[in-house]
Scaffold this motif. Structure first.
Motif, PDB file in Angstrom:
ATOM      1  N   GLY A  30      -6.390  -3.507 -22.587  1.00 46.59           N
ATOM      2  CA  GLY A  30      -7.382  -4.372 -21.960  1.00 46.59           C
ATOM      3  C   GLY A  30      -7.367  -4.261 -20.446  1.00 46.59           C
ATOM      4  N   ARG A  31      -8.323  -4.935 -19.860  1.00 48.94           N
ATOM      5  CA  ARG A  31      -8.570  -4.838 -18.419  1.00 48.94           C
ATOM      6  C   ARG A  31      -7.335  -5.266 -17.621  1.00 48.94           C
ATOM      7  N   ASN A  32      -6.803  -6.440 -17.968  1.00 42.61           N
ATOM      8  CA  ASN A  32      -5.677  -6.948 -17.169  1.00 42.61           C
ATOM      9  C   ASN A  32      -4.415  -6.123 -17.393  1.00 42.61           C
ATOM     10  N   GLY A  33      -4.186  -5.718 -18.637  1.00 43.91           N
ATOM     11  CA  GLY A  33      -3.014  -4.887 -18.911  1.00 43.91           C
ATOM     12  C   GLY A  33      -3.063  -3.584 -18.142  1.00 43.91           C
ATOM     13  N   ASN A  34      -4.234  -2.967 -18.127  1.00 45.42           N
ATOM     14  CA  ASN A  34      -4.366  -1.691 -17.417  1.00 45.42           C
ATOM     15  C   ASN A  34      -4.333  -1.876 -15.907  1.00 45.42           C
ATOM     16  N   ALA A  35      -4.850  -3.023 -15.432  1.00 48.78           N
ATOM     17  CA  ALA A  35      -4.803  -3.295 -13.983  1.00 48.78           C
ATOM     18  C   ALA A  35      -3.353  -3.436 -13.536  1.00 48.78           C
ATOM     19  N   LEU A  36      -2.534  -4.033 -14.396  1.00 50.66           N
ATOM     20  CA  LEU A  36      -1.113  -4.165 -14.052  1.00 50.66           C
ATOM     21  C   LEU A  36      -0.475  -2.779 -13.925  1.00 50.66           C
ATOM     22  N   LEU A  37      -0.780  -1.903 -14.870  1.00 55.24           N
ATOM     23  CA  LEU A  37      -0.185  -0.555 -14.823  1.00 55.24           C
ATOM     24  C   LEU A  37      -0.649   0.206 -13.593  1.00 55.24           C
ATOM     25  N   ALA A  38      -1.933   0.060 -13.243  1.00 58.88           N
ATOM     26  CA  ALA A  38      -2.450   0.737 -12.041  1.00 58.88           C
ATOM     27  C   ALA A  38      -1.772   0.188 -10.793  1.00 58.88           C
ATOM     28  N   ALA A  39      -1.532  -1.142 -10.780  1.00 54.27           N
ATOM     29  CA  ALA A  39      -0.853  -1.756  -9.629  1.00 54.27           C
ATOM     30  C   ALA A  39       0.578  -1.248  -9.548  1.00 54.27           C
ATOM     31  N   LEU A  40       1.205  -1.063 -10.720  1.00 55.02           N
ATOM     32  CA  LEU A  40       2.567  -0.525 -10.755  1.00 55.02           C
ATOM     33  C   LEU A  40       2.587   0.892 -10.189  1.00 55.02           C
ATOM     34  N   ALA A  41       1.612   1.681 -10.566  1.00 55.20           N
ATOM     35  CA  ALA A  41       1.551   3.081 -10.091  1.00 55.20           C
ATOM     36  C   ALA A  41       1.439   3.127  -8.571  1.00 55.20           C
ATOM     37  N   ALA A  42       0.752   2.133  -7.995  1.00 50.77           N
ATOM     38  CA  ALA A  42       0.501   2.120  -6.542  1.00 50.77           C
ATOM     39  C   ALA A  42       1.592   1.360  -5.784  1.00 50.77           C
ATOM     40  N   ALA A  43       2.526   0.732  -6.498  1.00 53.61           N
ATOM     41  CA  ALA A  43       3.513  -0.141  -5.819  1.00 53.61           C
ATOM     42  C   ALA A  43       4.508   0.706  -5.022  1.00 53.61           C
ATOM     43  N   PRO A  44       4.773   0.324  -3.771  1.00 52.72           N
ATOM     44  CA  PRO A  44       5.747   1.074  -2.965  1.00 52.72           C
ATOM     45  C   PRO A  44       7.139   1.113  -3.626  1.00 52.72           C
ATOM     46  N   ALA A  45       7.489   0.035  -4.332  1.00 49.29           N
ATOM     47  CA  ALA A  45       8.843  -0.045  -4.938  1.00 49.29           C
ATOM     48  C   ALA A  45       8.883   0.632  -6.309  1.00 49.29           C
ATOM     49  N   ARG A  46       7.798   1.292  -6.666  1.00 56.01           N
ATOM     50  CA  ARG A  46       7.676   1.855  -8.029  1.00 56.01           C
ATOM     51  C   ARG A  46       8.915   2.664  -8.434  1.00 56.01           C
ATOM     52  N   ASP A  47       9.425   3.466  -7.512  1.00 61.56           N
ATOM     53  CA  ASP A  47      10.481   4.381  -7.955  1.00 61.56           C
ATOM     54  C   ASP A  47      11.877   3.796  -7.831  1.00 61.56           C
ATOM     55  N   ALA A  48      11.926   2.467  -7.648  1.00 59.22           N
ATOM     56  CA  ALA A  48      13.221   1.775  -7.840  1.00 59.22           C
ATOM     57  C   ALA A  48      13.524   1.741  -9.336  1.00 59.22           C
ATOM     58  N   VAL A  49      12.479   1.921 -10.136  1.00 61.07           N
ATOM     59  CA  VAL A  49      12.655   1.957 -11.595  1.00 61.07           C
ATOM     60  C   VAL A  49      13.220   3.321 -11.983  1.00 61.07           C
ATOM     61  N   ASP A  50      14.236   3.299 -12.867  1.00 61.64           N
ATOM     62  CA  ASP A  50      14.742   4.570 -13.414  1.00 61.64           C
ATOM     63  C   ASP A  50      13.885   4.870 -14.647  1.00 61.64           C
ATOM     64  N   TRP A  51      12.786   5.594 -14.422  1.00 63.84           N
ATOM     65  CA  TRP A  51      11.769   5.775 -15.480  1.00 63.84           C
ATOM     66  C   TRP A  51      12.341   6.464 -16.711  1.00 63.84           C
ATOM     67  N   ALA A  52      13.386   7.309 -16.475  1.00 67.86           N
ATOM     68  CA  ALA A  52      13.939   8.076 -17.612  1.00 67.86           C
ATOM     69  C   ALA A  52      14.678   7.165 -18.580  1.00 67.86           C
ATOM     70  N   ARG A  53      15.075   5.965 -18.090  1.00 67.38           N
ATOM     71  CA  ARG A  53      15.856   5.056 -18.957  1.00 67.38           C
ATOM     72  C   ARG A  53      15.044   3.804 -19.288  1.00 67.38           C
ATOM     73  N   LEU A  54      13.754   4.035 -19.536  1.00 65.95           N
ATOM     74  CA  LEU A  54      12.859   2.921 -19.887  1.00 65.95           C
ATOM     75  C   LEU A  54      12.239   3.216 -21.248  1.00 65.95           C
ATOM     76  N   ASP A  55      12.359   2.280 -22.170  1.00 63.27           N
ATOM     77  CA  ASP A  55      11.689   2.383 -23.477  1.00 63.27           C
ATOM     78  C   ASP A  55      10.365   1.644 -23.394  1.00 63.27           C
ATOM     79  N   LEU A  56       9.296   2.317 -23.775  1.00 60.27           N
ATOM     80  CA  LEU A  56       7.976   1.671 -23.779  1.00 60.27           C
ATOM     81  C   LEU A  56       7.453   1.588 -25.210  1.00 60.27           C
ATOM     82  N   TRP A  57       6.953   0.419 -25.560  1.00 62.25           N
ATOM     83  CA  TRP A  57       6.322   0.166 -26.860  1.00 62.25           C
ATOM     84  C   TRP A  57       4.943  -0.412 -26.578  1.00 62.25           C
TER      85      TRP A  57
END
Ligand SMILES: O=C(O)[C@H](O)[C@@H](O)[C@H](O)[C@H](O)COP(=O)(O)O
Length: 246
Positions: A30-57
């Motif tokens: 949905g719109r809000n869910g995808n807006a959150l992901l787009a905001a995450l992609a643009a966030a300066p702190a985005r790569d504080a996340v260890d993406w390789a150790r994240l499980d997504l469902w």
């Protein structure tokens, strides 16, 4: 709302990864869910996340062929997933309608149920992992995932994943987590922005039952967070809406 939610989510994932070396998040469409992901992609702190150790469902998915633009996972990949270094085996998309289960919706739902059960740890009381954060957009009718008011799916009390036919929100054929599965998450975050959600938010937060208002049944084990913009909050009961801070 999307920016604020993205900042909170980064913090939550980083905290979980430093505490347990891994994190698991359930995405919503949905719109809000995808807006959150787009905001995450643009966030300066985005790569504080260890993406390789994240499980997504996923909390729900439209039962369509792989790559269909109407699929939540297609939209999530476009918004964020394709631009971060995730571990592919840890990205658990819901089955496609042209994959191993073919067009058999119930077999596909059972397949995802097994995948969740296989990922559940010995400490998890039910057959799903203890998700750190389970994200849910909220429909104007108070639906969450693909659980719609008065529909059979919202009454499901045993299964963790079901097939949904005749969903009022197109496309009609979907796969969804059930409320028992949603309630296994450590935290459930409900996202609602825009005037068109104000009524749904007010209903869900004013004591409505979960069959009439599925969002009212979406509670986390340790925390339930409603992330709203002002437009979506205007009809909240006064005691729930802090005085405007300036
Ligand atoms: O597959 C879906 O359609 C979504 O998972 C659905 O549950 C969505 O989150 C709500 O309908 C809110 O959607 P909007 O944010 O676009 O209003």
């Amino acid at each position: 709302m999307a920016q604020a939610a993205a900042a909170r989510l980064i913090t939550k994932i980083v905290d979980a990864q430093s505490a347990r070396g891994t994190a698991s998040v359930v995405l919503t469409g949905g719109r809000n869910g995808n807006a959150l992901l787009a905001a995450l992609a643009a966030a300066p702190a985005r790569d504080a996340v260890d993406w390789a150790r994240l499980d997504l469902w996923w909390g729900d998915e439209r039962f369509l062929p792989a790559g269909d633009p109407d699929r939540n996972d297609t939209q999530a990949r476009d918004a964020l997933l394709s631009s971060v270094p995730l571990t592919p085996e840890r990205v658990h998309a819901m089955p496609v309608s042209d994959g191993e289960f073919g067009g058999d919706l119930d077999a596909a739902a059972e397949g995802y149920e097994r995948e969740l059960a296989a990922a559940a740890g010995p400490q998890d009381r039910t057959r799903v992992p203890a998700f750190d954060v389970l994200l849910l957009g909220v429909g104007p009718d108070t639906h969450v995932a693909s659980l719609f008011p008065e529909h059979p799916g919202v009454r499901e009390s045993e299964r963790t994943v079901i097939g949904v036919r005749g969903a009022p929100k197109p496309p009609p054929t979907r796969i969804s987590l059930t409320l028992p599965a949603i309630r296994q998450a450590r935290e459930v975050w409900l996202l609602a922005a825009g005037e068109d959600k104000a009524q749904a938010v007010a209903i869900a937060l004013s004591g409505a039952g979960e069959v009439q208002a599925p969002a009212a049944g979406a509670q986390g084990r340790s925390r339930t967070l409603w992330l709203l913009d002002r437009a979506a909050a205007v009809k909240l009961p006064r005691q729930l809406y802090p005085p405007a801070s300036g």
